[in-house]
Structures are given as C-alpha cells and as structure tokens.
Design an enzyme around this catalytic site. Structure first.
Site, PDB file in Angstrom:
ATOM      1  N   GLY A 197      -7.654  -2.758  -1.155  1.00 27.11           N
ATOM      2  CA  GLY A 197      -6.292  -2.583  -1.640  1.00 27.11           C
ATOM      3  C   GLY A 197      -5.610  -3.931  -1.727  1.00 27.11           C
ATOM      4  O   GLY A 197      -6.152  -4.956  -1.304  1.00 27.11           O
ATOM      5  N   LYS A 198      -4.407  -3.891  -2.278  1.00 24.57           N
ATOM      6  CA  LYS A 198      -3.678  -5.130  -2.467  1.00 24.57           C
ATOM      7  C   LYS A 198      -2.363  -5.044  -1.714  1.00 24.57           C
ATOM      8  O   LYS A 198      -1.668  -4.028  -1.797  1.00 24.57           O
ATOM      9  CB  LYS A 198      -3.417  -5.303  -3.968  1.00 24.57           C
ATOM     10  CG  LYS A 198      -2.893  -6.648  -4.351  1.00 24.57           C
ATOM     11  CD  LYS A 198      -2.632  -6.678  -5.848  1.00 24.57           C
ATOM     12  CE  LYS A 198      -1.784  -7.877  -6.202  1.00 24.57           C
ATOM     13  NZ  LYS A 198      -1.337  -7.824  -7.585  1.00 24.57           N
ATOM     14  N   GLU A 203      -5.176  -9.723  -0.479  1.00 24.93           N
ATOM     15  CA  GLU A 203      -5.977  -8.516  -0.579  1.00 24.93           C
ATOM     16  C   GLU A 203      -6.450  -8.049   0.785  1.00 24.93           C
ATOM     17  O   GLU A 203      -6.524  -8.822   1.733  1.00 24.93           O
ATOM     18  CB  GLU A 203      -7.204  -8.798  -1.456  1.00 24.93           C
ATOM     19  CG  GLU A 203      -6.841  -9.007  -2.919  1.00 24.93           C
ATOM     20  CD  GLU A 203      -8.043  -9.387  -3.750  1.00 24.93           C
ATOM     21  OE1 GLU A 203      -9.041  -9.909  -3.203  1.00 24.93           O
ATOM     22  OE2 GLU A 203      -7.977  -9.147  -4.987  1.00 24.93           O
ATOM     23  N   ASP A 317       8.967   2.239   7.690  1.00 25.68           N
ATOM     24  CA  ASP A 317       8.332   2.344   6.370  1.00 25.68           C
ATOM     25  C   ASP A 317       7.337   3.483   6.284  1.00 25.68           C
ATOM     26  O   ASP A 317       6.311   3.372   5.616  1.00 25.68           O
ATOM     27  CB  ASP A 317       7.676   1.003   6.012  1.00 25.68           C
ATOM     28  CG  ASP A 317       7.515   0.832   4.501  1.00 25.68           C
ATOM     29  OD1 ASP A 317       8.214   1.548   3.738  1.00 25.68           O
ATOM     30  OD2 ASP A 317       6.701   0.005   4.075  1.00 25.68           O
TER      31      ASP A 317
HETATM   32  P1  ADP Z   1       1.252  -4.918   2.654  1.00 24.78           P
HETATM   33  O1  ADP Z   1       1.917  -4.972   3.977  1.00 24.78           O
HETATM   34  O2  ADP Z   1       1.167  -6.250   2.044  1.00 24.78           O
HETATM   35  O3  ADP Z   1       1.806  -3.853   1.770  1.00 24.78           O
HETATM   36  P2  ADP Z   1      -0.845  -3.154   3.484  1.00 24.78           P
HETATM   37  O4  ADP Z   1      -1.034  -3.246   4.937  1.00 24.78           O
HETATM   38  O5  ADP Z   1      -0.063  -1.997   2.978  1.00 24.78           O
HETATM   39  O6  ADP Z   1      -0.260  -4.518   2.938  1.00 24.78           O
HETATM   40  O7  ADP Z   1      -2.272  -3.177   2.790  1.00 24.78           O
HETATM   41  C1  ADP Z   1      -2.415  -3.150   1.382  1.00 24.78           C
HETATM   42  C2  ADP Z   1      -3.385  -2.079   0.927  1.00 24.78           C
HETATM   43  O8  ADP Z   1      -4.679  -2.316   1.507  1.00 24.78           O
HETATM   44  C3  ADP Z   1      -3.044  -0.673   1.386  1.00 24.78           C
HETATM   45  O9  ADP Z   1      -2.190  -0.036   0.486  1.00 24.78           O
HETATM   46  C4  ADP Z   1      -4.411   0.001   1.463  1.00 24.78           C
HETATM   47  O10 ADP Z   1      -4.831   0.405   0.184  1.00 24.78           O
HETATM   48  C5  ADP Z   1      -5.323  -1.118   1.900  1.00 24.78           C
HETATM   49  N1  ADP Z   1      -5.470  -1.105   3.375  1.00 24.78           N
HETATM   50  C6  ADP Z   1      -4.630  -1.656   4.253  1.00 24.78           C
HETATM   51  N2  ADP Z   1      -5.051  -1.492   5.520  1.00 24.78           N
HETATM   52  C7  ADP Z   1      -6.217  -0.822   5.448  1.00 24.78           C
HETATM   53  C8  ADP Z   1      -7.165  -0.346   6.414  1.00 24.78           C
HETATM   54  N3  ADP Z   1      -6.967  -0.537   7.732  1.00 24.78           N
HETATM   55  N4  ADP Z   1      -8.251   0.320   5.982  1.00 24.78           N
HETATM   56  C9  ADP Z   1      -8.430   0.524   4.664  1.00 24.78           C
HETATM   57  N5  ADP Z   1      -7.598   0.097   3.702  1.00 24.78           N
HETATM   58  C10 ADP Z   1      -6.493  -0.568   4.070  1.00 24.78           C
END
Ligand code: ADP
Ligand code: MG
Ligand code: MG
Length: 546
Positions: A197-198, A203, A317
């Site tokens: 994910g981003k 990433e 959030d």
């Molecule tokens: P940000 O704080 O920059 O929004 P996130 O923590 O939401 O970042 O992570 C971005 C994306 O990465 C998430 O929307 C998800 O798709 C993926 N992701 C984040 N953490 C995990 C995890 N522990 N396992 C699998 N995918 C993850």
C-alpha cells in the site's frame, strides 16, 4: 498481459510463497542461513554492563518479556522449592485459553493437585480466601477463575524466587539474550517483497526478517518528504505509541531503523487487506457486511480502542480503511499517525485531526475533547460496514467537506432497513452528538458498551483471548492489495537538505529491536530454542563460564 500486469503476477507469487512461512516450522525453511548464523549469543563476559542497565522489575523481566519468562520458568522448574508453583502457573494459563466445555474438569484437577493440603504438590503460599473462592466457583467455566490465585502466585515468586534467580545461570543467559536484542538492526536483515500500500510519506512493503523467516510489513517514511512536509512530529508520535501498546487488536511494532533514504517501521503484517476493500470491492454487486460479521469486527475494534484509551491514547482516525485483516480473519487497528497521548493529569485535548465524514461534532466545533471522539468514529465505521456508505453522505455523492461537517453537527442519521433494531440503537448511542451522553469508555473500561444488546451472543473473554473463529477467512493465495502499477508513484523531492539536526532525529527514531515483539519472534520461529542450549546435566556451558 501487459508488463505492469506481469510484474504484479511475479511479485505476488514471490510474496505468497514467502508468506507460506508464517508459522514457526515453515519459517525455519525460509531462513537465510548466513543471516541466521549471525544471531549468536555473546560470551557472558561481554554482558557485564547489562547487569546494571537491564530492567529487572519482576513484572517486566519475568512475566511480560517472552524470553525472560521462559528462562525464569526454566529456573523455577529446576528448583525443588518452586516446582509446584511453576506448574500451577502454566496450568492457570492453559485454563484461561481452553474451551469452556473443558474448563470445569481442568479446574477440578487443579484444585485436587495444588489446593489440597494432602497433595504432594500443595501450594501452601496461597491464601485461604482465594482457594475457597475457586473451590466454590470451579464448576462455572469463567475464564478468570484463577485470577486471584495467579496474583498471589506471582507475588510469592517475586518475594521468594526473584533474588535467587538473579544469582542463577538462567539470569546470565537472559543477559546474553538482552545483549543480542540490543544489537543494532539495518536493512541488511530484511528482504523486501511487493508493495502492499501507499502511505503519505512512502510505500509499505511486505518484508521478511532473513534470520528467522518471519514476515512483516515495512512502512517506509522518506526522510526528505518527511522534512518537506513537517512530518517528524507525527512520525515520532506514531513510533512512540506503537512501542507502548501491546494488544492483539493493534498492529505491533517489532523494529524501527533507518536507511540512507528512509525511516522504517517494521510491523505485524496484515495480509487480508483493509475493511474498506472488503466492504466495497470483494463483492461489488452486493457491498457491505451482514450483521454477524460487522459485530465481530466491531467487537475486536472495541478491544483495540479500550487498550489505547487505557494507555491514555486518543486514536482519532478510526475508519474501515485503517482496520486490517490478518491471515485468519482477525482485525487490528493500524495507522496511528494521527493519534495523540493525553499527559497524566490532563483529561482533554484540542486540535483538528481525522478524516472528513468521521470526525465527532465536538472536534469539528474546535472544542476540547477526549477518548469519546473515537466512539463517534466507531459508530460511523459500524454504520458503513453494514450500509456500504457513510452515514453523512449518499452513495456516490460528491459533497464538500463543509457540507459533511454541517450534516454531522445538525442532521439525524437515517438507517436503511437492513439494520436490526439493536444495531441501529448501538449506532445511535455511538453517533450521539453530545459527547457526555455518548456510549464509550467509562471508569477505565468499556463495560457498558460491551454489555449493549447488539453483543448479546458474543463471548468477550474468548474474543479477547483470540479464540473466536472469525466469520470470514481470507483466501491464502489471494493478494488483497492493488496491482503494483495502480499503487501510484511519489513525486521526487527537490531542494531539501538534511543536516546534523535531522540526523539526530533519525538516530532517536531508529531505536532498533522492540523487546517484546523481538523476543516473541525468536520464540515462535524456534531461534530461542536453538540458541538456548545447555551443557550436559549439571555442567555450565562454556559461554557462561567466567
Ligand atoms: P499512512 O499513515 O501514510 O497513511 P498507513 O499506515 O495507512 O500509512 O499505510 C499505508 C497503506 O499500507 C495502508 O493503507 C495499507 O494498504 C498498507 N499497510 C499499512 N500497514 C500495513 C500492515 N501492517 N500490513 C499490511 N498492509 C499495511
Ligand atoms: Mg493511512
Ligand atoms: Mg498515518
């Protein structure tokens, strides 16, 4: 198939293959032998300084830390005086996690074995009151039947065994593991797999700890992007909070380190995708969950929120997108970048933070607020899981944030017919506009919320122990993430120069292994067992000989 599609297929298959290694035994076969060989206990003479610096409080060293607890127990099992106590301790844990139908029989056996003064393994240190309460109650299958017993047992061990343990070889072995735990970690220990994910600053990739084979998610925060967009404060808050919380309902942070370009947070990998994806994209013609499924996820989210609130953390959030599924279908809260900690003695905070359509009225009005904002977002999240739309906008409607805010402040929510009356009542109690009347966290717990009729058929004890079967299990061969070419690239950052002050911040952030998750990884992948070798009976192993 185009090149982008092909790239995704190749990346997915490598990732799915590596993921087959989540359980300890399989992980051993996925290890990188060269890196595994670097995980070695030092000679005890290298650990001298740790004797004074390692946290030796009983609860931390002998109970909370997985390796610490194992070594302490090995010590107890070798001492005639503590053998029964060690056995009772294990039995109490086994009891709490066993199925209800097996509990009365197990409890009876424990009563006979440890509570009866005629028994060889009688635990005379237990107080009569606690013993008689268990005797009266043991036919019920209450999970916390032995709670008081356990407290007394631990108090006894702290008073009688801790001091002697500190003088034993097992404690020296503990120091060796603490030394290993304290070694710095770099990117060389991890192998990256496909992007999952981003985020706002970089990433998130699937990755594998090479020495143990364990899979994690690696959230990268680009140093220059962080600096340009004033992200330091958020990054350090997210890291600090993740280090503090230990809950099966919140992603766990295992490592924090830096590379030349990025700060990296290595966390529990959640292979099942996020709840937003499951609500809308798995069955596009029929979006949304049935009530049973929504109820299960809501309950797990409540456990996560309760844990955060007990640690004085407001999450701010909560939304389906931030709730992630693991391989088994259990969910955890993730993305704590907007969370904030209430200092001791301060009960409210201010500040605009959250996602439009989810934020509570008092926050939108710029008033001081507390944990109750998270129960408003919980109501919005539950509503969206069932209705497959937010409560403050119609499906597909494009509305400005200002109008969404107006609706949150003023409009009542309307409920489609798919909502049961209990579910509707719960949503209303959570999306109550007045925070003082809202259902939520009271007296350091969520008792009232957990007792809501919507959860009538739910066994909270089993849910909290991770023993309830999830209503949906993700397909182990499926990749619940966007195609690589759809993840989207970042623009390059220009004109940012990193100086010594930045470096200082990065050092502070990159604290390395987080003790409890690191120890858990060593235990669960079998590395602890391999390293914890002892000489022939009675002899001191070479590495512990001064
Ligand atoms: P940000 O704080 O920059 O929004 P996130 O923590 O939401 O970042 O992570 C971005 C994306 O990465 C998430 O929307 C998800 O798709 C993926 N992701 C984040 N953490 C995990 C995890 N522990 N396992 C699998 N995918 C993850
Ligand atoms: Mg996010
Ligand atoms: Mg974030």
């Amino acid at each position: 198939m185009d090149i982008g599609g092909l790239e995704t297929v190749v990346a997915n298959s490598a990732y799915v293959a590596a993921r087959g290694s989540v359980d300890g035994n399989a992980a051993a076969t996925m290890r990188d032998k060269k890196m595994r060989a670097k995980l070695k206990l030092p000679h005890i003479t290298q650990c001298g300084h740790l004797k004074d610096t390692v946290d030796q409080t009983f609860d931390s060293m002998c109970v909370k830390q997985p390796i610490g607890k194992r070594l302490f127990r090995q010590y107890l099992e070798g001492e005639e005086a503590f053998k029964s106590a060690a056995e009772l301790w294990k039995k109490i844990e086994d009891y709490a996690t066993s199925e209800e139908k097996d509990r009365p029989q197990k409890a009876q056996k424990m009563v006979n074995k440890f509570f009866d003064s005629a028994s060889k393994t009688f635990c005379s240190f237990l107080e009569e009151k606690a013993v008689s309460r268990v005797r009266e109650d043991h036919k019920h299958s209450r999970g916390d039947l032995f709670k008081e017993t356990e407290q007394q047992l631990l108090k006894y061990l702290e008073e009688k065994a801790l001091e002697a343990y500190r003088g034993s070889l097992f404690f020296l072995r503990f120091l060796q593991f603490k030394w290993l735990e304290g070694q710095s970690v770099t990117e060389e220990w991890f192998m990256d797999f496909r992007v999952l994910g981003k985020g706002g600053f970089g990433e998130v990739h699937a990755c594998q700890m090479k020495a143990t084979g364990k899979m994690y998610a690696n959230k990268k925060l680009n140093k220059k992007r962080l600096k340009k967009r004033n992200g330091y404060e958020g990054a350090i808050v997210e890291k600090r909070i993740l280090v503090k919380v230990h809950s099966r309902f919140i992603v766990t942070l295992a490592y924090a380190f830096q590379t030349k370009l990025d700060l990296c947070l290595v966390m529990t990998i959640m292979n099942g995708g996020d709840l937003r994806f499951h609500v809308y994209n798995v069955d596009e013609k029929n979006p949304g969950f049935g009530e049973d499924r929504a109820c299960f996820y809501t309950a797990q989210i409540i456990c996560g929120l309760e844990h955060l609130h007990q640690h004085r953390i407001i999450y701010r959030d909560l939304k389906p997108e931030n709730v992630l599924l693991d391989d088994a279908g259990h969910v955890r809260i993730s993305d704590l970048g907007l969370a904030t900690e209430l200092p001791e003695g301060q009960d409210k905070t201010k500040g605009y933070a959250g996602t439009p359509g989810f934020m509570a009225p008092e926050l939108l009005k710029n008033e001081a607020y507390d944990y109750s904002v998270d129960y408003f977002t919980l109501g919005v999240t539950l509503y969206e899981m069932i209705a497959a739309k937010g409560p403050f906008r119609s499906r597909g409607e494009k509305v400005e944030n200002k109008e969404v805010t107006r609706r949150i402040l003023n409009d009542p929510v309307s409920y489609p017919e798919t909502f049961s009356s209990d579910c509707k009542l719960l949503c209303e109690a959570l999306m109550e506009k007045d925070p003082a009347k809202r259902l939520g966290f009271k007296n350091n717990q969520c008792v009232e919320l957990k007792d809501h009729p919507y959860f009538n058929t739910l066994n909270w004890g089993r849910l909290e122990a991770g023993l309830m079967d999830p209503p949906f299990v993700p397909d182990p061969k499926m990749v619940y993430a966007k195609d690589i070419s759809d993840v989207g690239a970042f623009s390059t950052i220009k004109g940012v120069v990193l100086d010594d002050k930045d470096k200082e911040f990065y050092e502070d952030f990159s604290s390395g292994n987080i003790p409890i998750p690191w120890q858990e990884e060593m235990v669960e992948t079998g590395v602890f067992g391999e390293l914890n070798a002892w000489g022939a009976k009675g002899s001191t192993p070479n590495d512990l000989r001064y």
